[in-house]
Design a protein around this motif. Structure first.
Motif, mmCIF file in Angstrom:
data_model
loop_
_atom_site.group_PDB
_atom_site.id
_atom_site.type_symbol
_atom_site.label_atom_id
_atom_site.label_comp_id
_atom_site.label_asym_id
_atom_site.label_seq_id
_atom_site.Cartn_x
_atom_site.Cartn_y
_atom_site.Cartn_z
ATOM 1 N N HIS A 160 0.854 -1.191 0.000
ATOM 2 C CA HIS A 160 0.000 0.000 0.000
ATOM 3 C C HIS A 160 0.896 1.248 0.000
ATOM 4 C CE1 HIS A 160 -2.248 -3.266 1.976
ATOM 5 N NE2 HIS A 160 -3.327 -2.755 1.403
ATOM 6 N N HIS A 161 1.506 1.548 -1.125
ATOM 7 C CA HIS A 161 2.417 2.690 -1.205
ATOM 8 C C HIS A 161 1.708 4.020 -0.984
ATOM 9 C CE1 HIS A 161 5.519 0.294 -3.822
ATOM 10 N NE2 HIS A 161 5.246 -0.270 -2.657
ATOM 11 N N GLU A 162 0.435 4.072 -1.281
ATOM 12 C CA GLU A 162 -0.288 5.342 -1.196
ATOM 13 C C GLU A 162 -0.640 5.726 0.238
ATOM 14 O OE1 GLU A 162 -3.198 2.018 -1.261
ATOM 15 O OE2 GLU A 162 -1.386 2.550 -2.392
ATOM 16 N N ASP A 163 -0.483 4.819 1.196
ATOM 17 C CA ASP A 163 -0.880 5.079 2.582
ATOM 18 C C ASP A 163 0.294 5.477 3.465
ATOM 19 O OD1 ASP A 163 -3.481 4.479 1.941
ATOM 20 O OD2 ASP A 163 -3.323 2.372 2.565
ATOM 21 N N ILE A 164 1.317 6.051 2.900
ATOM 22 C CA ILE A 164 2.536 6.311 3.681
ATOM 23 C C ILE A 164 2.302 7.365 4.769
ATOM 24 C CG2 ILE A 164 3.403 8.103 2.116
ATOM 25 C CD1 ILE A 164 6.222 6.884 2.618
ATOM 26 N N GLN A 165 1.369 8.305 4.572
ATOM 27 C CA GLN A 165 1.149 9.365 5.555
ATOM 28 C C GLN A 165 0.496 8.829 6.819
ATOM 29 O OE1 GLN A 165 2.242 12.447 5.500
ATOM 30 N NE2 GLN A 165 3.174 12.206 3.476
ATOM 31 N N ARG A 166 -0.408 7.883 6.700
ATOM 32 C CA ARG A 166 -1.131 7.329 7.857
ATOM 33 C C ARG A 166 -0.938 5.819 7.952
ATOM 34 N NH1 ARG A 166 -1.674 11.791 10.646
ATOM 35 N NH2 ARG A 166 -2.913 13.408 9.642
ATOM 36 N N SER A 167 0.283 5.376 7.676
ATOM 37 C CA SER A 167 0.512 3.932 7.569
ATOM 38 C C SER A 167 0.280 3.198 8.879
ATOM 39 C CB SER A 167 1.925 3.666 7.058
ATOM 40 O OG SER A 167 2.883 4.216 7.958
ATOM 41 N N PHE A 168 0.615 3.841 10.006
ATOM 42 C CA PHE A 168 0.506 3.119 11.275
ATOM 43 C C PHE A 168 -0.946 2.792 11.592
ATOM 44 C CE2 PHE A 168 -0.268 3.233 15.873
ATOM 45 C CZ PHE A 168 0.510 2.158 16.266
ATOM 46 N N TYR A 169 -1.819 3.794 11.554
ATOM 47 C CA TYR A 169 -3.209 3.548 11.918
ATOM 48 C C TYR A 169 -3.932 2.735 10.847
ATOM 49 C CZ TYR A 169 -3.176 6.490 16.061
ATOM 50 O OH TYR A 169 -2.930 7.005 17.309
ATOM 51 N N LYS A 170 -3.547 2.900 9.576
ATOM 52 C CA LYS A 170 -4.197 2.129 8.520
ATOM 53 C C LYS A 170 -3.795 0.664 8.547
ATOM 54 C CE LYS A 170 -5.131 5.870 5.282
ATOM 55 N NZ LYS A 170 -4.984 6.369 3.891
ATOM 56 N N ALA A 171 -2.632 0.394 9.150
ATOM 57 C CA ALA A 171 -2.193 -1.000 9.245
ATOM 58 C C ALA A 171 -2.825 -1.738 10.416
ATOM 59 C CB ALA A 171 -0.666 -1.049 9.361
ATOM 60 N N ILE A 172 -3.583 -1.024 11.246
ATOM 61 C CA ILE A 172 -4.227 -1.658 12.398
ATOM 62 C C ILE A 172 -5.493 -2.372 11.929
ATOM 63 C CG2 ILE A 172 -5.327 -1.246 14.631
ATOM 64 C CD1 ILE A 172 -3.589 1.210 14.960
ATOM 65 N N PRO A 173 -5.704 -3.594 12.326
ATOM 66 C CA PRO A 173 -6.945 -4.299 11.957
ATOM 67 C C PRO A 173 -8.177 -3.560 12.481
ATOM 68 C CG PRO A 173 -5.314 -5.841 12.810
ATOM 69 C CD PRO A 173 -4.766 -4.469 13.034
ATOM 70 N N GLU A 174 -9.243 -3.620 11.724
ATOM 71 C CA GLU A 174 -10.461 -2.883 12.073
ATOM 72 C C GLU A 174 -10.990 -3.266 13.450
ATOM 73 O OE1 GLU A 174 -12.214 -0.533 10.559
ATOM 74 O OE2 GLU A 174 -10.829 -0.302 8.881
ATOM 75 N N ALA A 175 -10.884 -4.524 13.805
ATOM 76 C CA ALA A 175 -11.502 -4.999 15.042
ATOM 77 C C ALA A 175 -10.863 -4.415 16.293
ATOM 78 C CB ALA A 175 -11.441 -6.528 15.093
ATOM 79 N N VAL A 176 -9.591 -4.027 16.218
ATOM 80 C CA VAL A 176 -8.876 -3.555 17.419
ATOM 81 C C VAL A 176 -8.477 -2.094 17.289
ATOM 82 C CG1 VAL A 176 -8.027 -5.868 17.993
ATOM 83 C CG2 VAL A 176 -6.671 -4.384 16.496
ATOM 84 N N PHE A 177 -9.050 -1.374 16.329
ATOM 85 C CA PHE A 177 -8.611 0.005 16.099
ATOM 86 C C PHE A 177 -8.832 0.877 17.326
ATOM 87 C CE2 PHE A 177 -9.384 4.405 14.973
ATOM 88 C CZ PHE A 177 -8.270 4.707 14.218
ATOM 89 N N TRP A 178 -10.039 0.901 17.864
ATOM 90 C CA TRP A 178 -10.335 1.826 18.969
ATOM 91 C C TRP A 178 -9.584 1.465 20.253
ATOM 92 C CZ3 TRP A 178 -11.986 6.331 17.900
ATOM 93 C CH2 TRP A 178 -12.802 6.560 16.798
#
Length: 594
Positions: A160-178
């Protein structure tokens, strides 16, 4: 730069953590993110006065939860997106990257360095935990967690080269984001807490070495002296962190300033460590040079790369460091000039004694504690005082407080007593020696300790003199006339010419009589001190103002009359720092022309 780190770390940590919320609420305006970050920052700095020992119960659970989250997310991303990312551990890829990108790759090190910044904040907790526990935590938990976290993020970015600005939070699985978002926010607060505590410690040591204006230092723990709180510095850091957060609104610009501050601190620490190896540890120069070349060369790769980011936000770290350095330099310069004036204008004891009859000097009941920075001699403030008001206390003690460059001074060596002038004057010199980590504020029993040591000093002095004089009397009893000067009485042995030789019994009787006389004198002087204590203790402090001479340059007049005068008026007064009772305080105003 270290103090600037205490400003930038809370700002970038909290803002980075809170910014992740925009991934879930895309329509959320940026101002709400800034407001939320400011609220968290205000809460963080408001908790500081409770002390680390009261809020530290949440540190370990938060940090462990955060590191475990990083580990779990990293492992998840490695196996899901790119299981071959472990090859990135080889330094060959780093060399390939630098050789292929050349200057651009080298400049990117200014951002790469952010992968290790913040980790060094662990070692700011040396005042709270043992070195062994920190080394074990770093080796077996922190380092593996960080490696897995960055490997997982790299695995995600490889797809996912386009997600470099928010890579950390975007790499978090949806179920455990919050849950991860909440833990990240708390981790940012805990990490900021460590750097803020380190800033308090640095400024406390600078105050002890007369390199920073006097501030109120509160020891929040009665067991661990390293846990301190400085109200003025705390609110100053809060205001600066809020200003950086509201003014920049960009974690990239904060990151550039943060990276420059941390890399500079690392390099300076390495240089100072080399000096410690030579001066303190007595290591060979070749060992210190090898250490400096090994670690210093690595850090020098990052510092120029960070310097190229000055136009993009790193200037903030430089401006703050220059401002703090200017304040420290002006304060140290003005303090040294005042001390030089005191040394050059100190009053001799002979002059005070000679002025007594002409001024009609009066001794009033009580003990007077005259505070001075002079190790020897009588301060000019006291001469100014007796010239305008020719009266002082029956017992006068010149107190000199000195901070020595060791962490702690034993209680036996903290308070030293000496005599000033003839014994009839009842004047003493007291030295208070503190280490830069000693507890100075809780000195409510200082008066009792001082009187006890005065009496002990008088007793020891008289007993030593009595023994020495008795030995001299026994040794020279058959020789020519010898004169022995005592505290109050002067006893002269008769001329031995024509007299019969004294027997041992006569010498023993004379020695016994001498000891009886000195015992009476000792009792009289001790009672004199104790009765003066019953009459009360008065603290005489000099309230001095520094003024530049008329012949001084414009720059010196600006430094002394404007900057130093402003710092002196707005710093903590000596009577507040020493907890002097207002009802027992006597201030003497005087102008120092430096």
């Amino acid at each position: 730069m270290a103090i600037g780190d205490g400003v930038l770390t809370p700002a970038i940590s909290v803002l980075s953590a809170v910014s992740g919320i925009k991934l879930k609420i895309a329509e959320l305006h940026e101002n709400y993110v800034i407001i939320t970050s400011c609220i968290i920052l205000v809460g963080l700095f408001s908790l500081q006065h409770h002390g680390t020992h009261r809020v530290a119960f949440m540190f370990a659970p938060v940090v462990i939860s955060w590191l475990l989250c990083l580990t779990g997310i990293g492992v998840y991303n490695i196996f899901r997106w790119n299981s071959h990312v472990y090859r990135a551990l080889s330094p060959i890829y780093m060399l390939k990257f630098l050789t292929s990108t050349r200057v651009e790759g080298w400049l990117s090190l200014g951002g790469v360095v952010l992968s290790i910044t913040g980790v060094e904040a662990m070692f700011a907790n040396l005042g709270h935990f043992s070195p062994l526990s920190i080394k074990m935590a770093f080796t077996f938990l922190v380092y593996p967690s960080l490696v897995l976290a960055y490997m997982g993020e790299a695995a995600y970015l490889s797809k996912h080269h386009e997600d470099i600005q928010r890579s950390f939070y975007k790499a978090i699985p949806e179920a455990v984001f919050w849950p991860v978002f909440i833990v990240a926010t708390f981790a940012a607060v805990v990490g900021s807490q460590a750097v803020i505590s380190a800033t308090f410690s640095i400024i406390s040591q600078c105050c002890a070495l007369n390199c920073f204006p006097h501030v109120r230092i509160i020891h929040t723990s009665s067991k661990i002296y390293g846990q301190i709180y400085i109200p003025e510095v705390n609110w100053l850091l809060m205001c600066l962190s809020l200003a950086v957060t509201i003014g920049l609104r960009d974690t990239n610009m904060m990151g550039h300033a943060y990276g420059l501050a941390v890399t500079t601190v690392m390099f300076v620490t390495t240089c100072l460590m080399a000096l410690v190896m030579i001066i303190v540890w007595k290591q060979k120069i070749i060992s210190a040079v090898s250490f400096l070349l090994l670690f210093g060369s690595l850090e020098l790769l990052y510092i120029p790369a960070c310097m190229f980011k000055v136009p993009e936000g790193a200037w903030i770290a430089l401006v703050m460091s220059y401002v703090f350095m200017a304040v420290m330099y002006v304060w140290h310069y003005g303090t040294m000039k005042k001390h030089q004036f005191e040394v050059e204008n100190k009053v001799s004891m002979n002059r005070i004694v000679s002025l007594g009859p002409s001024l009609g000097m009066v001794r009033v009941p009580g003990i007077g504690l005259v505070y001075s920075n002079l190790v020897t001699g009588i301060p000019a403030v006291f001469g100014h005082f007796v010239t305008n008001l020719p009266a002082f206390h029956q017992v006068l003690v010149f107190v000199c407080i000195k901070s020595v460059q060791v962490p702690y001074v034993s209680e036996k060596e903290q308070l030293l007593i000496g005599r000033v002038g003839p014994k009839e004057c009842g004047m003493y010199q007291c030295f208070l020696r503190y280490g830069y980590k000693d507890l100075q504020q809780e000195n409510y029993n200082f008066e009792n300790r001082l009187v006890s040591r005065l009496v002990q000093f008088v007793e020891t002095e008289e007993e030593s003199a009595s023994k020495a004089r008795a030995d001299c009397c026994a040794e020279f009893g058959n020789s020519d006339a010898e004169t022995f000067d005592f505290s109050v009485h002067s006893i002269t042995l008769p001329d031995q010419e024509g007299d019969s030789v004294k027997s041992a019994h006569d010498i023993q009787v004379m020695t016994s009589g001498i000891r009886h006389v000195e015992s009476f004198v000792l009792k009289d002087e001790s009672l004199h001190i104790l009765r003066a204590k019953e009459s009360g203790v008065t603290y005489v402090l000099g309230h001095s103002y520094a003024k530049a001479k008329k012949s001084s340059s414009i720059f010196k007049k600006f430094v002394i009359d404007a900057v130093y005068a402003f710092l002196s008026k707005n710093c903590r007064e000596p009577n507040i720092l020493m907890n002097v009772p207002p009802t027992s305080l006597l201030e003497v105003g005087m102008v120092y022309y430096v």
